[in-house]
Design a protein around this motif. Structure first.
Motif, PDB file in Angstrom:
ATOM      1  N   UNK A 117       0.921  -1.305   0.272  1.00  0.00           N
ATOM      2  CA  UNK A 117      -0.127   0.054   0.018  1.00  0.00           C
ATOM      3  C   UNK A 117       0.951   1.136  -0.001  1.00  0.00           C
ATOM      4  N   UNK A 118       1.946   1.319   0.974  1.00  0.00           N
ATOM      5  CA  UNK A 118       2.776   2.618   1.006  1.00  0.00           C
ATOM      6  C   UNK A 118       3.325   2.662  -0.425  1.00  0.00           C
ATOM      7  N   UNK A 119       3.908   1.586  -1.186  1.00  0.00           N
ATOM      8  CA  UNK A 119       4.752   2.004  -2.391  1.00  0.00           C
ATOM      9  C   UNK A 119       3.499   2.498  -3.269  1.00  0.00           C
ATOM     10  N   UNK A 120       2.395   1.840  -3.523  1.00  0.00           N
ATOM     11  CA  UNK A 120       1.403   2.219  -4.223  1.00  0.00           C
ATOM     12  C   UNK A 120       0.915   3.623  -4.040  1.00  0.00           C
ATOM     13  N   UNK A 121       0.811   4.044  -2.721  1.00  0.00           N
ATOM     14  CA  UNK A 121       0.409   5.379  -2.390  1.00  0.00           C
ATOM     15  C   UNK A 121       1.333   6.321  -3.040  1.00  0.00           C
ATOM     16  N   UNK A 156      -4.999  18.404 -16.249  1.00  0.00           N
ATOM     17  CA  UNK A 156      -6.166  18.281 -15.372  1.00  0.00           C
ATOM     18  C   UNK A 156      -6.447  16.796 -15.530  1.00  0.00           C
ATOM     19  N   UNK A 157      -6.554  16.143 -16.898  1.00  0.00           N
ATOM     20  CA  UNK A 157      -6.787  14.909 -16.704  1.00  0.00           C
ATOM     21  C   UNK A 157      -6.169  13.883 -15.870  1.00  0.00           C
ATOM     22  N   UNK A 158      -4.691  14.232 -16.035  1.00  0.00           N
ATOM     23  CA  UNK A 158      -3.503  13.280 -15.268  1.00  0.00           C
ATOM     24  C   UNK A 158      -3.875  13.402 -13.936  1.00  0.00           C
ATOM     25  N   UNK A 159      -4.354  14.946 -13.463  1.00  0.00           N
ATOM     26  CA  UNK A 159      -4.722  14.911 -12.004  1.00  0.00           C
ATOM     27  C   UNK A 159      -6.014  14.138 -11.466  1.00  0.00           C
ATOM     28  N   UNK A 160      -7.012  14.208 -12.391  1.00  0.00           N
ATOM     29  CA  UNK A 160      -8.008  13.420 -12.096  1.00  0.00           C
ATOM     30  C   UNK A 160      -7.966  12.082 -11.854  1.00  0.00           C
ATOM     31  N   UNK A 161      -7.268  11.607 -12.736  1.00  0.00           N
ATOM     32  CA  UNK A 161      -7.115  10.207 -13.003  1.00  0.00           C
ATOM     33  C   UNK A 161      -6.154   9.725 -11.535  1.00  0.00           C
ATOM     34  N   UNK A 162      -5.209  10.671 -11.181  1.00  0.00           N
ATOM     35  CA  UNK A 162      -4.582  10.516 -10.053  1.00  0.00           C
ATOM     36  C   UNK A 162      -5.251  10.247  -8.672  1.00  0.00           C
ATOM     37  N   UNK A 163      -6.088  11.183  -8.642  1.00  0.00           N
ATOM     38  CA  UNK A 163      -7.273  11.390  -7.422  1.00  0.00           C
ATOM     39  C   UNK A 163      -7.993   9.934  -7.434  1.00  0.00           C
ATOM     40  N   UNK A 164      -8.591   9.567  -8.750  1.00  0.00           N
ATOM     41  CA  UNK A 164      -9.499   8.336  -8.740  1.00  0.00           C
ATOM     42  C   UNK A 164      -8.664   7.185  -8.373  1.00  0.00           C
ATOM     43  N   UNK A 200      -5.774   6.897  -6.744  1.00  0.00           N
ATOM     44  CA  UNK A 200      -5.526   7.095  -5.188  1.00  0.00           C
ATOM     45  C   UNK A 200      -6.998   6.638  -4.372  1.00  0.00           C
ATOM     46  N   UNK A 201      -7.942   7.046  -4.588  1.00  0.00           N
ATOM     47  CA  UNK A 201      -9.431   6.754  -4.002  1.00  0.00           C
ATOM     48  C   UNK A 201      -9.476   5.161  -4.304  1.00  0.00           C
ATOM     49  N   UNK A 202      -9.248   4.532  -5.439  1.00  0.00           N
ATOM     50  CA  UNK A 202      -9.572   3.103  -5.433  1.00  0.00           C
ATOM     51  C   UNK A 202      -8.418   2.252  -4.626  1.00  0.00           C
ATOM     52  N   UNK A 242      -7.384  -0.873  -0.241  1.00  0.00           N
ATOM     53  CA  UNK A 242      -6.639  -1.051   1.140  1.00  0.00           C
ATOM     54  C   UNK A 242      -7.450  -1.421   2.588  1.00  0.00           C
ATOM     55  N   UNK A 243      -8.289  -0.549   2.676  1.00  0.00           N
ATOM     56  CA  UNK A 243      -9.467  -0.402   3.928  1.00  0.00           C
ATOM     57  C   UNK A 243     -10.182  -2.033   3.720  1.00  0.00           C
ATOM     58  N   UNK A 244     -10.590  -2.373   2.597  1.00  0.00           N
ATOM     59  CA  UNK A 244     -11.291  -3.628   2.450  1.00  0.00           C
ATOM     60  C   UNK A 244     -10.450  -4.870   2.660  1.00  0.00           C
ATOM     61  N   UNK A 245      -8.872  -4.892   2.521  1.00  0.00           N
ATOM     62  CA  UNK A 245      -8.330  -5.893   2.504  1.00  0.00           C
ATOM     63  C   UNK A 245      -7.869  -6.109   4.092  1.00  0.00           C
TER      64      UNK A 245
END
Length: 173
Positions: A24-28, A41-49, A51-53, A58-61
């Motif tokens: 998780x830390x590495x992927x984060x 803007x598109x890359x920032x939005x993709x990054x936010x999405x 990161x949320x996924x 992580x919370x689920x596992x």
């Protein structure tokens, strides 16, 4: 990609939580929106999405209960929107006894009895989690249904444990 694949973990109930955390830390670090502050803007939005996924996965596992639900979901059993009720009469009777016990403890303000009850519920949670693990490992339609029943019981037990903690806080004030 499912959550287990995302973190490069085996698709099973028992997990190495240290490995999960390290992955998780590495992927984060790779997906964190701060890394994309100067991106389009598109890359920032993709990054936010992404990161949320990642955070949701992580919370689920990380949570045994959510992990068990997710495993069942991967196996075609979705407990999130079900309307089925528990059929285990003995457990329903036990629920009523625990509710009465909690009311009695609240009325008497007996912190020792509350601690004893919390210990009992913690033990029940461990017992039911072992049952869930065994049933998920068996990986049959019947064992999946049994695991789903155990998860329903665990949801009650976790909720009860939360109520115990709230009562303890209230009684200590």
């Amino acid at each position: 990609m499912n959550h287990f694949e995302l973190f490069n973990l085996p698709e099973q109930f028992e997990l190495d939580l240290a490995q999960l955390s390290a992955s998780y830390q590495k992927l984060q670090q790779l997906t964190h929106p701060d890394r994309f502050a100067t991106a389009s803007d598109q890359q920032r939005l993709l990054s936010v999405q992404k990161n949320a996924q990642l955070n949701d996965a992580y919370q689920a596992l990380k949570s045994p209960l959510l992990r068990a639900e997710y495993l069942l979901e991967l196996r075609g059993i979705d407990l999130k929107h079900e309307t089925s009720t528990m059929q285990d009469g003995m457990f329903l009777m036990q629920q009523m006894e625990w509710r009465e016990q909690l009311e009695d403890i609240q009325a008497s303000a007996d912190l020792d009895a509350l601690e004893d009850m919390d210990d009992e519920i913690a033990g029940q949670i461990k017992l039911h989690l072992r049952q869930v693990e065994d049933q998920l490992d068996a990986a049959t339609d019947e064992s999946h249904q049994y695991a789903a029943d155990e998860i329903r019981k665990l949801k009650f037990l976790y909720k009860l444990r939360s109520e115990i903690a709230n009562l303890e806080e209230k009684l200590q004030d």
